[in-house]
Scaffold this active site. Sequence first.
Site, PDB file in Angstrom:
ATOM      1  N   SER A 203       0.872  -1.239   0.184  1.00 36.88           N
ATOM      2  CA  SER A 203       0.090   0.218  -0.066  1.00 36.88           C
ATOM      3  C   SER A 203       0.802   1.284   0.090  1.00 36.88           C
ATOM      4  O   SER A 203       2.042   1.277   0.212  1.00 36.88           O
ATOM      5  CB  SER A 203      -0.910   0.057   1.432  1.00 36.88           C
ATOM      6  OG  SER A 203      -0.293   0.483   2.365  1.00 36.88           O
ATOM      7  N   ASP A 204       0.316   2.481  -0.339  1.00 31.96           N
ATOM      8  CA  ASP A 204       1.095   3.539  -0.418  1.00 31.96           C
ATOM      9  C   ASP A 204       1.033   4.153   1.024  1.00 31.96           C
ATOM     10  O   ASP A 204      -0.116   3.729   1.896  1.00 31.96           O
ATOM     11  CB  ASP A 204       0.332   4.541  -1.151  1.00 31.96           C
ATOM     12  CG  ASP A 204       1.474   5.725  -1.750  1.00 31.96           C
ATOM     13  OD1 ASP A 204       2.306   5.778  -0.996  1.00 31.96           O
ATOM     14  OD2 ASP A 204       1.293   6.313  -2.788  1.00 31.96           O
ATOM     15  N   ALA A 205       1.527   5.067   1.532  1.00 35.27           N
ATOM     16  CA  ALA A 205       1.713   5.539   2.821  1.00 35.27           C
ATOM     17  C   ALA A 205       0.529   6.244   3.465  1.00 35.27           C
ATOM     18  O   ALA A 205      -0.004   7.168   2.519  1.00 35.27           O
ATOM     19  CB  ALA A 205       2.886   6.298   3.291  1.00 35.27           C
TER      20      ALA A 205
END
Length: 968
Positions: free
Chosen positions: A242-244
Site C-alpha cells: 500500500s501507499d503510505a
Amino acid sequence: MTAQTPPTPPFRDPQLPLAKRIDDLLGRLTLDERIAFLHQFAPAVERLGIAAFRTGQEALHGVAWMGPATVFPQAVGLGATWNEDLVRRVGEAVSAEVRAMRARDDRVGLNVWAPTVNLLRHPLWGRGEEGYSEDPKLTSAIATAYTRGLRGDHPAYWRTAPVLKHWLAHNNETHRDTSSSSVRPRVLHEYDLRAFHETVRAGAVAGVMPAYNLVNGRPNHVSPYLREHLRTWTDEDLLVCSDAGAPSNLVDSEHYFGTHEEATAAALRAGVDSFTDHGTDSSKTVERVRGALARGLLTEDDIHRAVRRQLSVRFRLGEFDPGSGPHADIRDFDTPAHRALAEEAAEQAIVLLKNDDDLLPLPEDTRIAVVGLLADECKLDWYSGTLIHRTTPLEGLYERFGAERVTFAEGVDRIRLRTSAGTYLAVPEAVDASDEARGAEGALDPALLAGRTDLPPLTTDTTGTVLALVDWGDGVLTLRAPDGRYLSVADDGYVRASADQPGGWVVQETFRLERHESHGSRGPHDSHDSHEDGHLLRHMGTGLYVSVAADGVKVAEGNGEIFTLVVTERGEDCVARAASEADAVVVVAGNDPHINGRETQDRTTLRLPEHQERLLRAARAANPDTALVLTSSYPYAVDHEDLRAVLWTAHGGQAAGTALARVLAGGVSPAGRLPQTWYAADSDLPDLLDYDVIGSRQTYLYFEGTPLFPFGHGLSYAGFAYENLTHRVTGDEVKVTFTLTNTSGRTADEVPQLYLRAVNPSVPRPRRELAAHRRVTLAPGASTDLTFHLPLTAFAFWDVAHSRHRREPGAYELLVGASSEDIRLTTTIDLDGTPAVPRPVVELGLNAADFDDQRGTQIVDRTKTSGDAVTPVADGAGELLFHDCDFGDGVTEVTLEASGEGTVEFSLNGGPVLAVLNLSPTAGPYDYTTLSAGIAATGVHDVHLKLRGPLRLARVGFVRHEENRAVV
C-alpha cells in the site's frame, strides 16, 4: 555424549524448490506472527532466527532518503534518453548501491519502490518528474529496462525487488486521495493498464503499489483490477504494497467504508499484502486485522495468501540462504564507474529543442555570460539521495571554457525588508553553530543547518541585511542570506537563515508577500525604493505571518509585521550587463523541484515564472545570441521565436553541469528526445481530472492542435538520412527494415522512431502511435540497417462492443522518422483481421460503461467490490452513445438496472425519445432496481441514452419480440 547440531529446517535449504521452502516457513509461523507480517515493518521472529523486514526503499533515480548516494537524472530525464541499455545500467548501479548501503545500515531495504510507470498524461501533474513518458510503449520499455537492472541477471536470486508505482490512472495531486479518475474501458486497456502490463510481463517486477486515488469511483487499494488483470499477467507471486497512509484513507478521507476493520479486510481480500500505515507503529494495523477476523470479515486463508507473497520476495532476495544469497557481499558504492554512468546519463538526457543558424555548439573561444536562477544550482528532488559530487552549469562551463571566458549573473532581486518601526530585517552571522555542523576545516556544513534551533534567529537593526529574493511563480518566494543560507522556520517558530536548499515534506523555506490593504497599490518591482508598498510576509509551511518580537523574528498567529520592500538591485539589470559584454548568453531557467509542482502539489500553468521571464527578456534584448537552457521537471510554454537555441534537461543529478557544458561545447552531440508533448499554451490542456485521453484528444496520440514541440522531438549537431523502408508480414509479426546513415562529419547518436496508424478505422484511433524505437550511435558517414519486429497485436484496439482486443482488417501506415511529427519514410500495409460486427445487444445487453461516446457523465463503482456504472456529472445531465446495436428481428422492451433517482430517456439514431424510464429513489447507491418500458426496434441502430439526476446506470437489456423476458 556429543551434542548434536539441530537439523537445518527445510525453509533454509536452498536445494529445495521455492514453493516447498515457503510452505515450510509458513507452517512454522503462528497466526499472530503472520498478522504482524502484514505491516510494512514486519518484526523479527527470534525463535526461528528470522530478522525484521520492511517493504519500501525509495530508489527512483538513485538510493533516496538514506544519505549520500550516486544521484542520476530524474526519471523523466531517464525517459528522455530513449535508451533502454543505459537505463538498465543505471538500475544495476542503483541496486548495487542499495546492497552496499544495506551492508552497513540495516535500515536500507531491498524491496525498492521504483520505478514510477504512471503515464505523463497531463503536464501540470505535480509528480511528472517521477514518470518516464506520456506514451505507454516508451514508458514500459524504459521501466522494463530499469527493473531488469534493479533485479539483476541471476536466474534465481534478485539484487533488489522492484515495486511499480502507482496503480492506477494516477495523474493529479489535487485531492489525490479523494478524487476519482473516470477511465473508460478503451483508455483502461489501451493506455493506463498497458504500461504496467508490458513491464510485469517482462518478468523483473516483484510487485506494485496502488495509488491514493479512486478509479471509476472505487479506491485503488480495493481495486478488482489487481485480481482481474495484474495477477493474471504472471505466474510469479506479486507483492502489493500500500501507499503510505492509504489504508486509513479508506475510512478517514474517502469514507468508503464505515470502519477500519471493514476497510482493512476489503484491501487484504482485494490483494494488498503489506500495509504502509502509521509509520513504524504496526499496532493499529494488527488491531484492525484481528478485529476483522473476529467479525468474520477475513479468514486465515486471506492472511496466509498475503504473507506467502511477502515471503516469496524475501526468499528471492536470498534472505533465508546461507550467507544471505549471492548478492549479499556487493560493496559497489560511489565507484568511478557509477560516477561515469551518472555523467553519461545526464548527457544522454539533454534535448536540443531549437538551434537556429547553428548557434550551438559554441566555439571554444566564445566569451559566455551564463545567467539565471539555476545557472549555479544542482537541484535535488523529493526522491533524491544526498549528493556526494555535484557540478552546476556554471561550474561545468568554467571547466570547459575557462573561468576567464565565463561571466555569471544569477539574476536575483536584492532587497531589504523594512519594518513599520523603520528598522530592517537582519541575518546574524552563524558563528555560534554547534561543532557537529562544522566540517574538518571549521566551515559550516549547510546540509546540517535545516531545521536547527541552536542558530540565532533573525533580528532587526538600522541597516539590515540585503537578501536575495526569488519569485518561483504563483507568488511563492524564497529569501536567501548573502552567504547562501535560505531563510527557514524551525519547529520553535523562529525565522533563521538555516537551510542549504528548500526541501522537506513540508517546505519551510517558502514565503508569500501579501499586500497590506492600508498601503498603496504598486508591486514590489514598481520602484527601486518602494517605501509606500506595505506587505505582510506569510510563511507557506505554517500559513502564519512573520512578526518581529523582542527575542527575534518569528511566525505567529495574527496579522504579523508590515514590511516595505526596498529593492537595492534588480536581477534583470545584472543579467543585461553580463549579456551585453558577452559573445553568447546561456540563460538557465526552470523549476526548483520542491516548489510549485511536486508530490502533493500540481502546477497551475505551463508558463515560466514571471521573474524568470523578465530575466530571459533582459538577456534577449541585450544580446541576440541567446540560448535558453530549461532545467526542469516538466514542460514549459515559452516564447522562443527570437531565441536562437533552446535546450531542455530534467534535473540531471550529480553530473548535470559537466554534461550540459559538454553538449554546449560540442564534446557531445545531443540526442535526447522529448518523452511528452510540449504544448504551446494552457488553453491546449484538458482539465487535470479528465482522464479520457480519447474523448478529450490528449497526448500526442490524439492531440489535434499544434504543439510547441512534439513528442519524440530532439535535434542533433549531426545530420541523418533515412532510406530503403521495407516491410514483410511473417507469421504473427510485421518485420520493418530501413537504412540510417550519418551524413555529418561527427560521431553522434540518433533515435529513429517507428509509428503506426490505422488508415480508415471504425472507431477513433491514435493519429499515430509509437511502435518501436532505438538509440543508435553512428560514426561520420556510417550506415546501419535497422529492423523492428512488430507483433500483430500492436495493431489492435479494445473493442468495447465485444470486450476484447481486436485487429481490424484494412490499411495501416508505417511511419519512420526522427519524431512523431518529423516523419521521413512512410509505407502502407494491408492486414487481415476480425471485421467489425454490430453489438449483439439482444443476447448480451449493454454494460453502461462500454459506451462509444459520452457527454457529461463519469464512470463510478457498480458495487464496492466489482463492476462499473455511469452517472451524470455535477450538473445532473449526461448522454451515452452506443454504435451499431443489433436488435435482430425485433425487441419490444428496454430494461435498465439502476440505482439512485432520476430519469433515463431512450432513443435511436438521434431521433425522437422512444421511452422515458423514471427511477424512484432507491435505498442507496448500491441498491439497484430494474426498470422497463415498451419500445419497438428491429435491425441495427445507434442507441442514445440521456441520463438526468443522481442515478447510477449499470446495464441495459432488451426483450425479444417473441419473448416476455429481459435479456441481460
